[in-house]
Design an enzyme around this catalytic site. Sequence first.
Site, PDB file in Angstrom:
ATOM      1  N   ALA A  82       0.818  -1.212   0.000  1.00  0.00           N
ATOM      2  CA  ALA A  82       0.000   0.000   0.000  1.00  0.00           C
ATOM      3  C   ALA A  82       0.852   1.262   0.000  1.00  0.00           C
ATOM      4  O   ALA A  82       0.328   2.360  -0.145  1.00  0.00           O
ATOM      5  CB  ALA A  82      -0.920   0.000   1.214  1.00  0.00           C
ATOM      6  N   LYS A  83       2.170   1.116   0.173  1.00  0.00           N
ATOM      7  CA  LYS A  83       3.103   2.250   0.139  1.00  0.00           C
ATOM      8  C   LYS A  83       2.634   3.419   0.994  1.00  0.00           C
ATOM      9  O   LYS A  83       2.713   4.574   0.604  1.00  0.00           O
ATOM     10  CB  LYS A  83       3.345   2.705  -1.302  1.00  0.00           C
ATOM     11  CG  LYS A  83       3.940   1.610  -2.201  1.00  0.00           C
ATOM     12  CD  LYS A  83       4.408   2.162  -3.539  1.00  0.00           C
ATOM     13  CE  LYS A  83       5.014   1.099  -4.439  1.00  0.00           C
ATOM     14  NZ  LYS A  83       4.064   0.094  -4.946  1.00  0.00           N
ATOM     15  N   ARG A  84       2.149   3.125   2.189  1.00  0.00           N
ATOM     16  CA  ARG A  84       1.664   4.176   3.068  1.00  0.00           C
ATOM     17  C   ARG A  84       2.820   5.018   3.582  1.00  0.00           C
ATOM     18  O   ARG A  84       3.932   4.521   3.784  1.00  0.00           O
ATOM     19  CB  ARG A  84       0.932   3.570   4.272  1.00  0.00           C
ATOM     20  CG  ARG A  84      -0.383   2.901   3.905  1.00  0.00           C
ATOM     21  CD  ARG A  84      -1.424   3.933   3.477  1.00  0.00           C
ATOM     22  NE  ARG A  84      -2.706   3.304   3.174  1.00  0.00           N
ATOM     23  CZ  ARG A  84      -3.204   3.133   1.946  1.00  0.00           C
ATOM     24  NH1 ARG A  84      -2.530   3.540   0.886  1.00  0.00           N
ATOM     25  NH2 ARG A  84      -4.383   2.575   1.775  1.00  0.00           N
ATOM     26  N   THR A  91       4.376  -2.477   2.565  1.00  0.00           N
ATOM     27  CA  THR A  91       5.345  -1.538   2.003  1.00  0.00           C
ATOM     28  C   THR A  91       5.016  -0.147   2.520  1.00  0.00           C
ATOM     29  O   THR A  91       3.843   0.181   2.725  1.00  0.00           O
ATOM     30  CB  THR A  91       5.317  -1.532   0.465  1.00  0.00           C
ATOM     31  OG1 THR A  91       3.990  -1.219   0.013  1.00  0.00           O
ATOM     32  CG2 THR A  91       5.727  -2.884  -0.106  1.00  0.00           C
ATOM     33  N   ASP A  95       2.282   6.203  -5.878  1.00  0.00           N
ATOM     34  CA  ASP A  95       2.609   4.864  -6.355  1.00  0.00           C
ATOM     35  C   ASP A  95       3.141   4.999  -7.774  1.00  0.00           C
ATOM     36  O   ASP A  95       3.231   6.101  -8.300  1.00  0.00           O
ATOM     37  CB  ASP A  95       1.383   3.948  -6.287  1.00  0.00           C
ATOM     38  CG  ASP A  95       1.782   2.493  -6.025  1.00  0.00           C
ATOM     39  OD1 ASP A  95       2.677   1.986  -6.730  1.00  0.00           O
ATOM     40  OD2 ASP A  95       1.194   1.874  -5.127  1.00  0.00           O
TER      41      ASP A  95
END
Lengths: 218, 218
Positions: A27-29, A53, B31
């Site tokens: 989720a690349k938070r 992630t 993203d």
Amino acid sequence: MDGLRALEGTIDHIRKAAPNTVILGDAKRGDIGSTAPAYAKAMFQVWGFDAVTVNAWGGYDGLEPFLEDPARGVFIWCRGSNPGSADLQDLTVNTLDGPIPLYQHLARSADGWNRNGNIGLVMGATNPDQLADVRSLCPHMPLLIPGVGAQGGDLADAVLAGMDRNGRRALINSSRGIIYARPEPGGSQDFAAAARQAAARLRDQINRILTDAGKGWL
Amino acid sequence: MDGLRALEGTIDHIRKAAPNTVILGDAKRGDIGSTAPAYAKAMFQVWGFDAVTVNAWGGYDGLEPFLEDPARGVFIWCRGSNPGSADLQDLTVNTLDGPIPLYQHLARSADGWNRNGNIGLVMGATNPDQLADVRSLCPHMPLLIPGVGAQGGDLADAVLAGMDRNGRRALINSSRGIIYARPEPGGSQDFAAAARQAAARLRDQINRILTDAGKGWL
């Protein structure tokens, strides 16, 4: 919210069908220290991911809530597989040790933040030289490696540059290559079987590369 | 998903009670180019935000889908108000124009990416000198300025350093100062009224600072 329900159903299914599988939420938070605990709670408690992630742009205080539980893995987006990742991540920064690329500085910082031993790095397969550099900076860290398959990274290069000295800790990720796998033309229209085949093929290819390098399982 | 339903209800309420209000979704999404269109669609089409915050760590290809519609605003997280924002954003990078802080390099890059005129920057109030630097690099760009109130940034410093030459385009953001506003002890326990009062007080303070600087509305 259909997408969230699909995600919920997918996680439930994996937990039932393969209870020991590690589920990673890509989720690349990334947010500041006051908001990050809510994101960490959502990923680990609400969704129940084993690893996530994260985006480290906001620095350590935004990462800390994700790192608290040593049983949960946290992959910091270090050097991506997409072309735009060069825009910031490849800039040369001046450090106490001299000028180095920003992604290498982040890898070193991550090593310093890794008090619970649960940090890994996202390193794109599209630049094997950078992958090798980070592997030598962080010899023991798990590396999550996107970019093979749809994005064109070479699998053997990625495995050989990303593995540790024991041939482990390189997590080769294929997303579109598996979830969008198409059945053979003229054959069955079973998309699930095609995805399964694509995953098995990738696994076999990885194992063959490791075996050829003397790092196989046997 | 209770939180998402609360967000949905909040947006619906604002659209009905104050249809001309600009609603900004501070989700800090970021993203790669293949995934970003889905996030952009979620923020602008599904949620219906007028503007969003984004994380530029992944570079231009991840931002592009957010920038397509000139009617939607995109605030790039440039220099945050949290302590950890110094970890990466304040690093000195070597550019063709010599060594500059990374957040300034990002501000210049954003200026170059701003073909649709819909980019703004998130600049924390906690470092007014950095705010002033970015205002001089990007004289016409809207700046979204968190960090007054709960985070301790000085309001007058933030307004004066962040406004453009006409005294506009500094969006002072208070989140916790308003949503967690407490009624006076011993008085009514009306939390909504307390939030309203906190918002009105902040607005009046901003307008007073602008008026004192000769940039008021009158």
